[in-house]
Design a protein around this motif. Structure first.
Motif, short mmCIF file in Angstrom:
data_model
loop_
_atom_site.label_atom_id
_atom_site.label_comp_id
_atom_site.label_asym_id
_atom_site.label_seq_id
_atom_site.Cartn_x
_atom_site.Cartn_y
_atom_site.Cartn_z
N ALA A 29 0.82 -1.21 0.00
CA ALA A 29 0.00 0.00 0.00
C ALA A 29 0.86 1.26 0.00
O ALA A 29 0.51 2.25 -0.64
CB ALA A 29 -0.93 0.00 1.20
N GLU A 30 1.99 1.22 0.71
CA GLU A 30 2.87 2.39 0.77
C GLU A 30 3.43 2.75 -0.60
O GLU A 30 3.71 3.92 -0.87
CB GLU A 30 4.01 2.13 1.75
CG GLU A 30 3.59 2.18 3.19
CD GLU A 30 4.73 1.86 4.15
OE1 GLU A 30 5.88 1.79 3.69
OE2 GLU A 30 4.44 1.69 5.34
N ALA A 31 3.60 1.75 -1.46
CA ALA A 31 4.17 1.97 -2.79
C ALA A 31 3.15 2.51 -3.78
O ALA A 31 3.52 2.88 -4.89
CB ALA A 31 4.78 0.67 -3.31
N MET A 32 1.88 2.54 -3.38
CA MET A 32 0.82 2.96 -4.30
C MET A 32 0.44 4.41 -4.08
O MET A 32 0.56 4.93 -2.98
CB MET A 32 -0.42 2.08 -4.10
CG MET A 32 -0.20 0.63 -4.40
SD MET A 32 -1.71 -0.31 -4.19
CE MET A 32 -2.49 0.08 -5.73
N PRO A 33 -0.05 5.05 -5.14
CA PRO A 33 -0.57 6.41 -4.98
C PRO A 33 -1.91 6.37 -4.24
O PRO A 33 -2.57 5.32 -4.21
CB PRO A 33 -0.75 6.89 -6.42
CG PRO A 33 -0.93 5.65 -7.22
CD PRO A 33 -0.11 4.60 -6.53
N PRO A 34 -2.32 7.48 -3.63
CA PRO A 34 -3.62 7.50 -2.94
C PRO A 34 -4.75 7.09 -3.89
O PRO A 34 -4.73 7.43 -5.06
CB PRO A 34 -3.78 8.95 -2.51
CG PRO A 34 -2.39 9.50 -2.50
CD PRO A 34 -1.63 8.76 -3.55
N GLY A 35 -5.68 6.33 -3.35
CA GLY A 35 -6.82 5.92 -4.16
C GLY A 35 -7.55 4.74 -3.55
O GLY A 35 -7.25 4.29 -2.43
N VAL A 36 -8.49 4.22 -4.31
CA VAL A 36 -9.35 3.14 -3.83
C VAL A 36 -8.55 1.86 -3.58
O VAL A 36 -8.76 1.17 -2.58
CB VAL A 36 -10.47 2.87 -4.87
CG1 VAL A 36 -11.32 1.70 -4.47
CG2 VAL A 36 -11.33 4.11 -5.05
N GLU A 37 -7.63 1.54 -4.48
CA GLU A 37 -6.86 0.30 -4.33
C GLU A 37 -5.97 0.34 -3.07
O GLU A 37 -5.86 -0.64 -2.35
CB GLU A 37 -6.00 0.06 -5.56
CG GLU A 37 -6.83 -0.24 -6.80
CD GLU A 37 -6.00 -0.27 -8.07
OE1 GLU A 37 -4.77 -0.02 -8.00
OE2 GLU A 37 -6.58 -0.54 -9.13
N LYS A 38 -5.36 1.50 -2.83
CA LYS A 38 -4.52 1.66 -1.64
C LYS A 38 -5.37 1.52 -0.38
O LYS A 38 -4.99 0.85 0.58
CB LYS A 38 -3.82 3.01 -1.65
CG LYS A 38 -2.92 3.23 -0.47
CD LYS A 38 -2.15 4.53 -0.58
CE LYS A 38 -1.17 4.69 0.56
NZ LYS A 38 -0.27 5.81 0.36
N ASP A 39 -6.55 2.13 -0.38
CA ASP A 39 -7.45 2.05 0.76
C ASP A 39 -7.87 0.60 1.02
O ASP A 39 -7.97 0.17 2.17
CB ASP A 39 -8.69 2.92 0.55
CG ASP A 39 -8.37 4.40 0.56
OD1 ASP A 39 -7.29 4.78 1.06
OD2 ASP A 39 -9.21 5.18 0.05
N ALA A 40 -8.10 -0.15 -0.05
CA ALA A 40 -8.51 -1.56 0.10
C ALA A 40 -7.38 -2.38 0.73
O ALA A 40 -7.63 -3.23 1.59
CB ALA A 40 -8.90 -2.14 -1.25
N LEU A 41 -6.14 -2.13 0.29
CA LEU A 41 -5.01 -2.86 0.88
C LEU A 41 -4.84 -2.52 2.36
O LEU A 41 -4.59 -3.41 3.18
CB LEU A 41 -3.72 -2.53 0.12
CG LEU A 41 -3.56 -3.14 -1.27
CD1 LEU A 41 -2.29 -2.63 -1.92
CD2 LEU A 41 -3.55 -4.64 -1.20
N LEU A 42 -4.98 -1.25 2.70
CA LEU A 42 -4.86 -0.84 4.10
C LEU A 42 -5.98 -1.44 4.95
O LEU A 42 -5.76 -1.83 6.10
CB LEU A 42 -4.85 0.68 4.21
CG LEU A 42 -3.60 1.36 3.65
CD1 LEU A 42 -3.77 2.87 3.64
CD2 LEU A 42 -2.37 0.97 4.43
N ARG A 43 -7.17 -1.54 4.38
CA ARG A 43 -8.30 -2.14 5.10
C ARG A 43 -8.02 -3.62 5.37
O ARG A 43 -8.24 -4.12 6.48
CB ARG A 43 -9.58 -1.99 4.28
CG ARG A 43 -10.82 -2.47 5.01
CD ARG A 43 -12.11 -2.26 4.22
NE ARG A 43 -12.18 -0.97 3.56
CZ ARG A 43 -12.17 -0.79 2.23
NH1 ARG A 43 -12.11 -1.83 1.42
NH2 ARG A 43 -12.26 0.41 1.70
N ARG A 44 -7.50 -4.32 4.37
CA ARG A 44 -7.17 -5.73 4.56
C ARG A 44 -6.07 -5.91 5.60
O ARG A 44 -6.10 -6.86 6.39
CB ARG A 44 -6.75 -6.36 3.24
CG ARG A 44 -7.93 -6.59 2.30
CD ARG A 44 -7.53 -7.17 0.97
NE ARG A 44 -6.74 -8.38 1.10
CZ ARG A 44 -5.96 -8.86 0.14
NH1 ARG A 44 -5.87 -8.24 -1.02
NH2 ARG A 44 -5.28 -9.97 0.33
N ALA A 45 -5.09 -4.99 5.63
CA ALA A 45 -4.02 -5.05 6.62
C ALA A 45 -4.59 -4.87 8.03
O ALA A 45 -4.22 -5.59 8.96
CB ALA A 45 -2.97 -3.99 6.33
#
Length: 61
Positions: A29-45
């Motif tokens: 998630a840290e390697a991704m730009p802000p957005g829906v996909e990053k939020d989804a990864l952080l939610r799963r973490a």
């Protein structure tokens, strides 16, 4: 006919696997730009981390 069930012996505990998964998800998630996909990864973490805390409480640790 009987089906043969393949079994796997886990080397790590469930808690260890969840901690490892959460760290990997946060790193991705840290390697991704802000957005829906990053939020989804952080939610799963966060869900994986919550799972470790729940299992610790049920074990009385």
């Amino acid at each position: 006919m009987r089906k043969i069930r393949r079994r796997f012996e886990q080397i790590q505990s469930a808690e260890e696997r969840l901690v490892e998964q959460a760290a990997e998800l946060r790193e991705r998630a840290e390697a991704m730009p802000p957005g829906v996909e990053k939020d989804a990864l952080l939610r799963r973490a966060r869900q994986a981390e919550t799972g470790t805390h729940v299992s610790e409480r049920s074990l009385g640790l």
